[in-house]
Design a protein around this motif. Structure first.
Motif, PDB file in Angstrom:
ATOM      1  N   ASP A 143      -1.350 -12.377  -5.155  1.00 36.98           N
ATOM      2  CA  ASP A 143      -0.584 -11.261  -4.890  1.00 36.98           C
ATOM      3  C   ASP A 143      -0.819 -10.214  -5.909  1.00 36.98           C
ATOM      4  O   ASP A 143      -0.784 -10.818  -7.225  1.00 36.98           O
ATOM      5  CB  ASP A 143       0.795 -11.554  -4.608  1.00 36.98           C
ATOM      6  N   PRO A 144      -0.693  -8.862  -5.811  1.00 33.96           N
ATOM      7  CA  PRO A 144      -0.452  -8.203  -4.656  1.00 33.96           C
ATOM      8  C   PRO A 144      -1.525  -8.104  -3.637  1.00 33.96           C
ATOM      9  O   PRO A 144      -2.674  -8.071  -4.217  1.00 33.96           O
ATOM     10  CB  PRO A 144       0.209  -6.833  -5.035  1.00 33.96           C
ATOM     11  N   ALA A 145      -1.556  -8.246  -2.538  1.00 34.48           N
ATOM     12  CA  ALA A 145      -2.752  -8.021  -1.731  1.00 34.48           C
ATOM     13  C   ALA A 145      -2.608  -6.894  -0.791  1.00 34.48           C
ATOM     14  O   ALA A 145      -1.578  -6.761  -0.364  1.00 34.48           O
ATOM     15  CB  ALA A 145      -3.011  -9.451  -0.992  1.00 34.48           C
ATOM     16  N   ILE A 146      -3.645  -6.244  -0.213  1.00 33.71           N
ATOM     17  CA  ILE A 146      -3.413  -5.329   0.675  1.00 33.71           C
ATOM     18  C   ILE A 146      -4.434  -5.733   1.990  1.00 33.71           C
ATOM     19  O   ILE A 146      -5.490  -5.733   2.093  1.00 33.71           O
ATOM     20  CB  ILE A 146      -4.194  -4.110   0.012  1.00 33.71           C
ATOM     21  N   PRO A 147      -3.577  -5.716   3.027  1.00 34.36           N
ATOM     22  CA  PRO A 147      -4.215  -6.226   4.585  1.00 34.36           C
ATOM     23  C   PRO A 147      -4.729  -5.171   5.149  1.00 34.36           C
ATOM     24  O   PRO A 147      -5.535  -5.151   6.083  1.00 34.36           O
ATOM     25  CB  PRO A 147      -2.736  -6.900   4.987  1.00 34.36           C
ATOM     26  N   ASN A 161      -7.903   1.489  -8.865  1.00 37.99           N
ATOM     27  CA  ASN A 161      -8.036   0.014  -9.216  1.00 37.99           C
ATOM     28  C   ASN A 161      -7.061  -1.060  -8.832  1.00 37.99           C
ATOM     29  O   ASN A 161      -7.461  -1.933  -8.340  1.00 37.99           O
ATOM     30  CB  ASN A 161      -7.820  -0.088 -10.989  1.00 37.99           C
ATOM     31  N   LYS A 162      -5.885  -0.332  -8.555  1.00 37.11           N
ATOM     32  CA  LYS A 162      -4.785  -1.270  -7.827  1.00 37.11           C
ATOM     33  C   LYS A 162      -5.112  -1.813  -6.432  1.00 37.11           C
ATOM     34  O   LYS A 162      -4.991  -2.826  -5.996  1.00 37.11           O
ATOM     35  CB  LYS A 162      -3.588  -0.755  -7.870  1.00 37.11           C
ATOM     36  N   ILE A 163      -5.813  -0.501  -5.748  1.00 38.66           N
ATOM     37  CA  ILE A 163      -6.111  -0.818  -4.141  1.00 38.66           C
ATOM     38  C   ILE A 163      -7.372  -1.812  -4.321  1.00 38.66           C
ATOM     39  O   ILE A 163      -7.321  -2.720  -3.375  1.00 38.66           O
ATOM     40  CB  ILE A 163      -6.474   0.430  -3.762  1.00 38.66           C
ATOM     41  N   ILE A 164      -8.297  -1.811  -5.140  1.00 40.36           N
ATOM     42  CA  ILE A 164      -9.529  -2.506  -5.197  1.00 40.36           C
ATOM     43  C   ILE A 164      -9.145  -4.012  -5.313  1.00 40.36           C
ATOM     44  O   ILE A 164      -9.636  -4.814  -4.762  1.00 40.36           O
ATOM     45  CB  ILE A 164     -10.498  -1.843  -5.882  1.00 40.36           C
ATOM     46  N   ARG A 165      -8.231  -4.195  -6.334  1.00 40.07           N
ATOM     47  CA  ARG A 165      -7.723  -5.503  -6.530  1.00 40.07           C
ATOM     48  C   ARG A 165      -6.910  -6.325  -5.495  1.00 40.07           C
ATOM     49  O   ARG A 165      -7.176  -7.292  -5.015  1.00 40.07           O
ATOM     50  CB  ARG A 165      -6.827  -5.537  -7.963  1.00 40.07           C
ATOM     51  N   GLY A 166      -6.052  -5.233  -4.695  1.00 41.30           N
ATOM     52  CA  GLY A 166      -5.345  -5.739  -3.690  1.00 41.30           C
ATOM     53  C   GLY A 166      -6.443  -6.260  -2.545  1.00 41.30           C
ATOM     54  O   GLY A 166      -6.023  -7.283  -1.913  1.00 41.30           O
ATOM     55  N   LEU A 223       0.723  -1.466  -0.059  1.00 37.44           N
ATOM     56  CA  LEU A 223       0.057  -0.059  -0.039  1.00 37.44           C
ATOM     57  C   LEU A 223       0.867   1.155   0.066  1.00 37.44           C
ATOM     58  O   LEU A 223       0.370   2.309  -0.822  1.00 37.44           O
ATOM     59  CB  LEU A 223      -1.034   0.024   1.152  1.00 37.44           C
ATOM     60  N   SER A 224       1.905   1.170   0.557  1.00 43.35           N
ATOM     61  CA  SER A 224       2.718   2.455   0.941  1.00 43.35           C
ATOM     62  C   SER A 224       3.461   2.735  -0.686  1.00 43.35           C
ATOM     63  O   SER A 224       4.055   3.621  -0.857  1.00 43.35           O
ATOM     64  CB  SER A 224       3.743   2.267   1.866  1.00 43.35           C
ATOM     65  N   GLU A 225       3.507   1.737  -1.548  1.00 44.04           N
ATOM     66  CA  GLU A 225       4.154   1.898  -2.811  1.00 44.04           C
ATOM     67  C   GLU A 225       3.057   2.364  -3.651  1.00 44.04           C
ATOM     68  O   GLU A 225       3.324   3.134  -4.774  1.00 44.04           O
ATOM     69  CB  GLU A 225       4.413   0.585  -3.439  1.00 44.04           C
ATOM     70  N   LEU A 226       1.751   2.350  -3.160  1.00 45.38           N
ATOM     71  CA  LEU A 226       0.722   3.136  -3.833  1.00 45.38           C
ATOM     72  C   LEU A 226       0.310   4.351  -3.798  1.00 45.38           C
ATOM     73  O   LEU A 226      -0.113   5.421  -4.611  1.00 45.38           O
ATOM     74  CB  LEU A 226      -0.566   2.213  -4.030  1.00 45.38           C
ATOM     75  N   LEU A 227       0.468   4.686  -2.196  1.00 46.21           N
ATOM     76  CA  LEU A 227       0.031   5.747  -1.762  1.00 46.21           C
ATOM     77  C   LEU A 227       1.065   6.576  -1.090  1.00 46.21           C
ATOM     78  O   LEU A 227       1.992   5.831  -0.104  1.00 46.21           O
ATOM     79  CB  LEU A 227      -1.436   5.574  -0.773  1.00 46.21           C
TER      80      LEU A 227
END
Length: 215
Positions: free
Chosen positions: A155-159, A141-146, A86-90
């Motif tokens: 993967d990748p997943a967002i816990p 879109n990446k966060i939703i898929r995570g 998540l820190s790579e995206l935001l």
């Protein structure tokens, strides 16, 4: 946690005249469905497709207040492959961090149909990030898929648990995993177009309560 969020909003963004990112009226949507098998990419793809459309109608391309609950538990990420994704995206460094634990609330419906806030006995053992952000469509879109990947083993997943609140629309959104997502507002009329256009995706378990809002 509601008190912490309220204090943050009043202190940091008084111009928004906003005391909460939550709402009295809630829509709950089914994403993965009961037909598609758990652990399949088909289920994840459907969840992502539906959640992306729900997000588009609820939030759109608007400035956000975003709140992130980060838990110490590695239940869904034992090998810690995704903890930093998540820190790579935001830009989390642009958000304000509060250390937990936090008190938590829940809602009960009284005999008149009103949602009454109650205080839970158990605390939330997590840290909270909160702040105002612009997030582009590709990142969303990446966060939703995570989030949809989280329990499906991809993967990748967002816990982290993430809440989005559109400042202009006054509507909130959260995808909790491949099963479903929530949309909410203090003004049920802001939810009516979403209720009508995406009615077939509303979770059957919650449908009687939700239909009652819009009679």
């Amino acid at each position: 946690m509601n008190k912490t969020i309220k204090k943050y909003l009043i202190s940091n963004h008084p111009e928004l005249n906003l005391k909460s990112i939550y709402g009295k009226f809630n829509l709950r949507f089914e994403l993965g469905g009961e037909i598609l098998e758990n652990g399949t990419i088909e289920r994840v793809n459907q969840a992502v497709s539906r959640a992306t459309e729900i997000y588009r109608q609820a939030i759109g391309n608007n400035e956000l207040i975003i709140a992130i609950e980060e838990y110490n538990s590695d239940f869904f990420d034992i090998e810690k492959r995704n903890k930093r994704y998540l820190s790579e995206l935001l830009s989390l460094d642009k958000l304000t961090k509060f250390k937990g634990p936090f008190g938590q609330t829940y809602y009960e419906i009284d005999e008149l149909g009103n949602r009454i806030e109650q205080i839970a006995e158990d605390e939330l053992h997590c840290d909270l990030y909160i702040g105002k952000l612009d997030i582009d469509e590709e990142t969303i879109n990446k966060i939703i898929r995570g989030r949809a990947n989280l329990e499906m083993g991809f993967d990748p997943a967002i816990p982290q648990d993430i809440y989005y609140y559109s400042i202009s629309n006054k509507i909130g959104f959260r995808i909790y995993d491949d099963r479903g997502c929530d949309v909410w507002s203090n003004d049920k009329e802001k939810l009516r177009p979403i209720y009508e256009s995406l009615n077939k995706w509303i979770l059957d378990y919650n449908r009687p309560e939700i239909d009652e809002y819009f009679k």
